[in-house]
Design an enzyme around this catalytic site. Structure first.
Site, PDB file in Angstrom:
ATOM      1  N   ASN A   7       0.873  -1.174   0.000  1.00 46.18           N
ATOM      2  CA  ASN A   7       0.000   0.000   0.000  1.00 46.18           C
ATOM      3  C   ASN A   7       0.911   1.224   0.000  1.00 46.18           C
ATOM      4  OD1 ASN A   7      -1.854   2.001   0.443  1.00 46.18           O
ATOM      5  ND2 ASN A   7      -2.748   1.095   2.282  1.00 46.18           N
ATOM      6  N   ARG A  92      -2.416  -2.115  -3.635  1.00 45.96           N
ATOM      7  CA  ARG A  92      -3.613  -1.300  -3.457  1.00 45.96           C
ATOM      8  C   ARG A  92      -3.514  -0.110  -4.413  1.00 45.96           C
ATOM      9  NH1 ARG A  92      -5.981   1.144   1.928  1.00 45.96           N
ATOM     10  NH2 ARG A  92      -7.968   1.723   1.073  1.00 45.96           N
ATOM     11  N   LEU A 210     -16.266   3.430   9.356  1.00 45.94           N
ATOM     12  CA  LEU A 210     -16.044   4.682  10.083  1.00 45.94           C
ATOM     13  C   LEU A 210     -14.615   4.711  10.613  1.00 45.94           C
ATOM     14  CD1 LEU A 210     -19.383   4.749  12.154  1.00 45.94           C
ATOM     15  CD2 LEU A 210     -18.978   5.597   9.835  1.00 45.94           C
ATOM     16  N   GLY A 211     -13.739   5.301   9.828  1.00 47.23           N
ATOM     17  CA  GLY A 211     -12.356   5.490  10.262  1.00 47.23           C
ATOM     18  C   GLY A 211     -12.059   6.972  10.182  1.00 47.23           C
ATOM     19  N   GLY A 213     -10.960   8.436   7.487  1.00 47.96           N
ATOM     20  CA  GLY A 213     -11.816   8.596   6.302  1.00 47.96           C
ATOM     21  C   GLY A 213     -13.006   7.685   6.543  1.00 47.96           C
ATOM     22  N   ARG A 242     -12.381  15.811   7.053  1.00 44.05           N
ATOM     23  CA  ARG A 242     -13.062  16.140   5.791  1.00 44.05           C
ATOM     24  C   ARG A 242     -14.521  16.513   6.056  1.00 44.05           C
ATOM     25  NH1 ARG A 242     -11.350  10.781   2.668  1.00 44.05           N
ATOM     26  NH2 ARG A 242      -9.548  10.542   4.016  1.00 44.05           N
ATOM     27  N   GLY A 333     -11.649   1.943  12.351  1.00 46.08           N
ATOM     28  CA  GLY A 333     -11.224   2.401  13.677  1.00 46.08           C
ATOM     29  C   GLY A 333     -12.355   2.785  14.612  1.00 46.08           C
ATOM     30  N   GLY A 335     -15.811   2.515  13.889  1.00 49.31           N
ATOM     31  CA  GLY A 335     -16.896   1.529  13.800  1.00 49.31           C
ATOM     32  C   GLY A 335     -16.628   0.288  14.634  1.00 49.31           C
TER      33      GLY A 335
END
Ligand code: AMP
Length: 404
Positions: A7, A92, A210-211, A213, A242, A333, A335
């Site tokens: 990644n 990725r 839900l992290g 991002g 964001r 993270g 969630g």
């Protein structure tokens, strides 16, 4: 098969070596500060103390890949005796535009198309391409597969991916919803079906990734039918920094009222907004927000409540899109770890047949059901594993190509 998952970001490279037959991680690590000086290398061997960290200068991605391959093949602390033991590399890749509907074997032609998609993700795709090139240098004979963040959402129907702007802009410039976090949404929706003991084809799930991002996806029978991120990962729910969806006129108003340039306003919306901006720049980390809420901090409460409200709104909308959902699954993270976020969201969905089991929500661990037996819509907390998803997709592609 041993699959090396890469990644690659513009100044970092995360790696993980996975034995796909047993779905186990052999080693993992990180090359930090590539090309900017002060580099650092982390190498962790699972179930052994052979791992280490050290400062290493990484003038470019080639040096980073060299370093990690040397670590993995080192006679003392390595995990394979030769690079040929690595059956494939799974990369990725953030943006595949509308060119890739799934993981793809990387040929020179495929490389060109990935490079063409760079204008859609100028911060990410060039680094992903660099990662492939660097791996090719050290492992010229190893199969490489690209796994795209956007591919899972290529099943979106036209009505879901079009914006309300003249159609010619879609045709000429490809302005449409793409969606992101595809590997996570795919992996977690499959895990949800598995934990329910059902075929993924028979399940309607709303996956809440839900992290830092974050995105929410409506998955119908294993196919993504709508998702909250859009043309870029700025759209959708409020995130760490964001802004998520907003009236496009706000961009215009911010330029006019603040005197900032358009680029500066876009930076503000990407890096200084969301939970961070709403909490008066307190923190983008949900743990800090949760603690500050407990201490009665009003700015933290405002950020938390707005965050929850937007999630509830998207879930409600996707229940309508799906014509009712069998399951809502929380992952990533926040969630996976924040029982208070799950509680607040689910309590607001009671009217739609969601009944949380407080004991399972607060005290359980790992992949589990967190709704009551009588809850019409089942709720799950399931850890995501994007790297495992990449490794398994890589093997799937090679099997299809008869490369294994
Ligand atoms: P990710 O981007 O998936 O790595 O998620 C990162 C975010 O997860 C962090 O910014 C935290 O807000 C959140 N997080 C991690 N652990 C917890 C926790 N125990 N409780 C609440 N939030 C958490």
């Amino acid at each position: 098969m041993k699959v090396l998952v890469i990644n690659c970001g513009s100044s970092s490279l995360k790696y993980r070596l996975i034995e796909t037959d047993t779905k186990t991680v052999i080693c993992k690590g990180l090359c930090e500060r590539i090309g900017i000086g002060g580099g650092h290398f982390k190498y962790e061997v699972i179930g052994s103390d052979n791992g280490y960290e050290k400062d290493v200068e990484f003038p470019d991605h080639n040096t980073a890949v060299d370093t990690l391959i040397k670590a993995i093949t080192d006679p003392d602390k390595g995990v394979v005796s030769d690079v040929s033991e690595i059956g494939a590399v799974g990369h990725r890749i953030v943006h595949g535009g509308d060119k890739f509907t799934g993981a793809t074997y990387i040929t020179p032609e495929v490389m060109s198309v990935i490079e063409e998609c760079s204008d859609l993700a100028p911060l990410h795709n060039p680094a992903n391409v660099q990662g492939i090139k660097s791996c090719r240098k050290v492992m010229p004979d190893t199969a490489m597969v690209g796994v795209f963040d956007t591919a899972f959402h290529q099943t979106l129907p036209e009505e879901a991916y079009l914006y309300g702007i003249p159609y010619e802009y879609y045709e000429k410039y490809g302005i449409r919803k793409f969606g992101f976090h595809g590997m996570s949404h795919e992996y977690v929706s499959k895990e949800t079906a598995a934990i329910m003991g059902k075929d993924v084809k028979d399940v309607k799930t709303i996956v809440c990734h839900l992290g830092n991002g974050a995105s929410i996806t409506a998955v119908d029978g294993g196919r993504s039918v709508d998702t909250s991120m859009g043309y870029t990962p700025l759209d959708g729910i409020i995130m760490g920094t964001r802004c998520g969806s907003l009236d496009p006129e706000i961009v215009h108003a911010l330029v006019e009222k603040t005197g900032k340039s358009l680029d500066e306003v876009m930076k503000l919306l990407n890096f200084e907004s969301g939970v961070y901006g709403l909490s008066d720049y307190m923190s983008s980390d949900m743990r800090d927000i949760r603690d500050a809420c407990k201490n009665g901090n009003m700015a933290a409460k405002r950020a938390f409540n707005t965050y929850i409200y937007v999630i509830v709104k998207y879930i409600g909308a996707y229940m309508a899109v799906l014509g009712g959902a069998d399951a809502i699954t929380f992952t990533a993270g926040i969630g996976e770890n924040s029982s208070s976020v799950r509680k607040q969201v689910c309590d607001r969905l009671k009217g739609l047949g969601v009944e949380l089991d407080d004991e399972a929500n607060n005290n359980g661990h790992g992949a589990r059901l967190i709704s009551t037996a009588s809850s019409k819509v089942k709720v799950y907390a399931i850890p995501t594993d994007e790297e495992m998803s990449i490794a398994l997709s890589t093997v799937e592609v090679l099997n299809k190509q008869n490369k294994v």
